[in-house]
Each structure stands twice: as C-alpha cells, then as structure tokens.
Motif scaffolding. Structure first.
Motif, PDB file in Angstrom:
ATOM      1  N   VAL A 126       0.873  -1.171   0.000  1.00 39.03           N
ATOM      2  CA  VAL A 126       0.000   0.000   0.000  1.00 39.03           C
ATOM      3  C   VAL A 126       0.912   1.222   0.000  1.00 39.03           C
ATOM      4  N   ALA A 127       0.446   2.319  -0.579  1.00 35.79           N
ATOM      5  CA  ALA A 127       1.264   3.528  -0.561  1.00 35.79           C
ATOM      6  C   ALA A 127       1.510   3.963   0.886  1.00 35.79           C
ATOM      7  N   ARG A 128       0.454   3.902   1.688  1.00 39.31           N
ATOM      8  CA  ARG A 128       0.523   4.224   3.125  1.00 39.31           C
ATOM      9  C   ARG A 128      -0.628   3.494   3.803  1.00 39.31           C
ATOM     10  N   ALA A 129      -0.410   2.971   4.991  1.00 43.08           N
ATOM     11  CA  ALA A 129      -1.466   2.275   5.712  1.00 43.08           C
ATOM     12  C   ALA A 129      -2.628   3.234   5.968  1.00 43.08           C
ATOM     13  N   PRO A 130      -3.840   2.849   5.580  1.00 41.46           N
ATOM     14  CA  PRO A 130      -4.984   3.729   5.817  1.00 41.46           C
ATOM     15  C   PRO A 130      -5.215   3.957   7.311  1.00 41.46           C
ATOM     16  N   GLU A 131      -5.670   5.122   7.656  1.00 34.42           N
ATOM     17  CA  GLU A 131      -5.971   5.443   9.049  1.00 34.42           C
ATOM     18  C   GLU A 131      -7.042   4.508   9.604  1.00 34.42           C
ATOM     19  N   SER A 132      -7.945   4.031   8.742  1.00 27.84           N
ATOM     20  CA  SER A 132      -8.987   3.114   9.202  1.00 27.84           C
ATOM     21  C   SER A 132      -8.383   1.807   9.718  1.00 27.84           C
ATOM     22  N   TRP A 133      -7.242   1.401   9.166  1.00 24.69           N
ATOM     23  CA  TRP A 133      -6.581   0.189   9.646  1.00 24.69           C
ATOM     24  C   TRP A 133      -5.959   0.430  11.018  1.00 24.69           C
ATOM     25  N   THR A 134      -5.201   1.500  11.148  1.00 22.41           N
ATOM     26  CA  THR A 134      -4.543   1.746  12.430  1.00 22.41           C
ATOM     27  C   THR A 134      -5.564   2.068  13.520  1.00 22.41           C
ATOM     28  N   ALA A 135      -6.701   2.649  13.149  1.00 21.10           N
ATOM     29  CA  ALA A 135      -7.751   2.940  14.132  1.00 21.10           C
ATOM     30  C   ALA A 135      -8.381   1.664  14.672  1.00 21.10           C
ATOM     31  N   ARG A 142      -0.861  -4.616  16.920  1.00 19.69           N
ATOM     32  CA  ARG A 142       0.196  -4.407  15.928  1.00 19.69           C
ATOM     33  C   ARG A 142      -0.329  -4.662  14.524  1.00 19.69           C
ATOM     34  N   LEU A 143       0.095  -3.818  13.582  1.00 21.60           N
ATOM     35  CA  LEU A 143      -0.230  -3.952  12.162  1.00 21.60           C
ATOM     36  C   LEU A 143       1.065  -4.147  11.391  1.00 21.60           C
ATOM     37  N   ALA A 144       1.112  -5.191  10.537  1.00 20.79           N
ATOM     38  CA  ALA A 144       2.265  -5.428   9.670  1.00 20.79           C
ATOM     39  C   ALA A 144       1.828  -5.187   8.236  1.00 20.79           C
ATOM     40  N   VAL A 145       2.520  -4.283   7.567  1.00 21.74           N
ATOM     41  CA  VAL A 145       2.151  -3.912   6.203  1.00 21.74           C
ATOM     42  C   VAL A 145       3.403  -3.425   5.473  1.00 21.74           C
ATOM     43  N   ILE A 146       3.410  -3.590   4.160  1.00 21.20           N
ATOM     44  CA  ILE A 146       4.521  -3.061   3.364  1.00 21.20           C
ATOM     45  C   ILE A 146       4.034  -1.795   2.681  1.00 21.20           C
ATOM     46  N   GLU A 147       4.666  -0.676   3.049  1.00 23.90           N
ATOM     47  CA  GLU A 147       4.326   0.613   2.460  1.00 23.90           C
ATOM     48  C   GLU A 147       5.293   0.875   1.315  1.00 23.90           C
ATOM     49  N   ARG A 148       4.713   1.134   0.159  1.00 25.81           N
ATOM     50  CA  ARG A 148       5.555   1.300  -1.032  1.00 25.81           C
ATOM     51  C   ARG A 148       5.056   2.480  -1.856  1.00 25.81           C
ATOM     52  N   PRO A 151       9.924   2.599  -5.937  1.00 24.95           N
ATOM     53  CA  PRO A 151      10.348   1.283  -6.391  1.00 24.95           C
ATOM     54  C   PRO A 151      10.595   0.273  -5.272  1.00 24.95           C
ATOM     55  N   VAL A 152      10.967   0.744  -4.097  1.00 25.80           N
ATOM     56  CA  VAL A 152      11.246  -0.167  -2.987  1.00 25.80           C
ATOM     57  C   VAL A 152      10.303   0.148  -1.831  1.00 25.80           C
ATOM     58  N   GLY A 153       9.670  -0.897  -1.306  1.00 28.08           N
ATOM     59  CA  GLY A 153       8.765  -0.726  -0.187  1.00 28.08           C
ATOM     60  C   GLY A 153       9.474  -0.947   1.140  1.00 28.08           C
ATOM     61  N   LYS A 154       8.817  -0.515   2.184  1.00 29.97           N
ATOM     62  CA  LYS A 154       9.332  -0.661   3.544  1.00 29.97           C
ATOM     63  C   LYS A 154       8.321  -1.468   4.351  1.00 29.97           C
ATOM     64  N   ALA A 155       8.731  -2.657   4.781  1.00 31.56           N
ATOM     65  CA  ALA A 155       7.888  -3.438   5.678  1.00 31.56           C
ATOM     66  C   ALA A 155       7.842  -2.683   7.001  1.00 31.56           C
ATOM     67  N   THR A 156       6.635  -2.431   7.460  1.00 36.75           N
ATOM     68  CA  THR A 156       6.424  -1.534   8.588  1.00 36.75           C
ATOM     69  C   THR A 156       5.528  -2.178   9.629  1.00 36.75           C
ATOM     70  N   ILE A 157       5.860  -1.963  10.880  1.00 37.51           N
ATOM     71  CA  ILE A 157       5.024  -2.393  11.992  1.00 37.51           C
ATOM     72  C   ILE A 157       4.486  -1.137  12.674  1.00 37.51           C
TER      73      ILE A 157
END
Length: 189
Positions: A126-135, A142-148, A151-157
C-alpha cells in the motif's frame, strides 16, 4: 509431479529460517499449511518459489520470506484477535498458531470489520497504511504492512501504545500494490 511436502520443508529451511525468522509457531505452521491449496491449480508449482503468487485476479500472496518476516515481527500469541487483509496465507498461519482470524478479502479493503484487533497483516503493498486500519488496532495491537510509494517498499510495523501510534520499519520489500492502494501520481518537472 511436485512433492509439495518436500517443497514446504525446503521453503522453511531456505527462505524462512535463513532470514532470521526464529518464531517456531510461524515456522511450524509454514511447514504444514498447503500453500498450493490457496492458489489456482495451474499455478500450484509456484507455491513455494521465492516469489509472489497470484491467488485471485489482482491479488498476490507475498513471497514466503516476506510474509514470514512480517508474522515474526508481529510477535503473535495464541488467543489474539487477528485481521488478515487480502492475506489468505498469513490468515492460515495465524489460525494454525491459535489466533482468532477475521479475513478481509472483498472489494472494500479500506474498511475493516467492526471491532478491535490485536494483530493485523496485509499481503500486498500500500502507498501508506490507511488510518482506518490503524484505528482498528486494540491497545497493544500491531499492524504489519509493506508501504511502497516508490520502487522499494518498507515493511512496517505499527503499534498502538498508551501514548498513541508507533511506527517502525523492519526490512525492504517490493511486492505488487493492492488495487486501490497505489501511490497517487503527481505532476513534476
């Protein structure tokens, strides 16, 4: 004929354990869950490759290394409530590890089912984790998602703490974007 049992063991030994995934619940689940059963039969031979595999039109399971590292970073515990967003394989691993899993794999992925979740995971960029997910994260969730966004994404917690929301990047990855979660294209000179 592919020996899927041997392929599963090889996947864990060569793609999971070698990438510092030491959570035995994750390893044990990945050794027994038939990943090939979650994708179309014509693509079953790809189930244990070090690659993403399309399981439905426009939906891809993460490469084994990436999903294992995300699950490991979540520090899952039996009995936790989990939400798997476009994540059929991660959902199966979480269920095997004793979590109560809700699956979100329909058209509207931006709106989680009502409730709070201890663990959330998404198997697409996802470009950025939606606020609805973190809410939807419970206290300590904890939420695990790859924000991209490039060209390179960042696995984010993301973690819900007493003081708000914490964010930590754990590794680089380049999975495909979920439809509707691509970065917005802007004009630049």
């Amino acid at each position: 004929m592919v020996d899927f049992s041997a392929a599963r063991l090889n996947m864990v030994d060569s793609q999971v354990r070698t990438n510092d995934v030491t959570d035995l619940r994750v390893q044990d689940a990945m050794r027994v869950i038939p990943r090939e059963s979650l994708i179309p039969p014509g693509k079953a031979y790809l189930a244990y490759a070090d690659a993403e595999v399309e399981y439905a039109p426009g939906r891809w399971m993460l490469a084994p290394r990436d999903v294992a590292k995300l699950l490991h970073a979540l520090a899952i515990q039996p009995g936790e409530r989990a939400l798997a967003i476009a994540a059929p394989y991660a959902a199966a691993v979480l269920e095997h590890a004793g979590l109560a899993v809700t699956r979100l794999d329909g058209e509207d992925l931006k709106t989680p089912p009502a409730g709070e979740y201890d663990v959330m995971i998404c198997e697409g960029a996802v470009a950025r984790a939606p606020e609805s997910w973190t809410a939807a994260l419970a206290p300590g969730g904890r939420l695990a998602v790859i924000e991209r966004a490039g060209p390179v994404g960042k696995a984010t917690i993301y973690a819900r703490t007493e003081t708000g929301l914490a964010r930590r990047v754990i590794f680089d990855a380049t999975p495909r974007h979920l439809a509707g979660f691509e970065p917005e294209q802007g004009f630049a000179f």
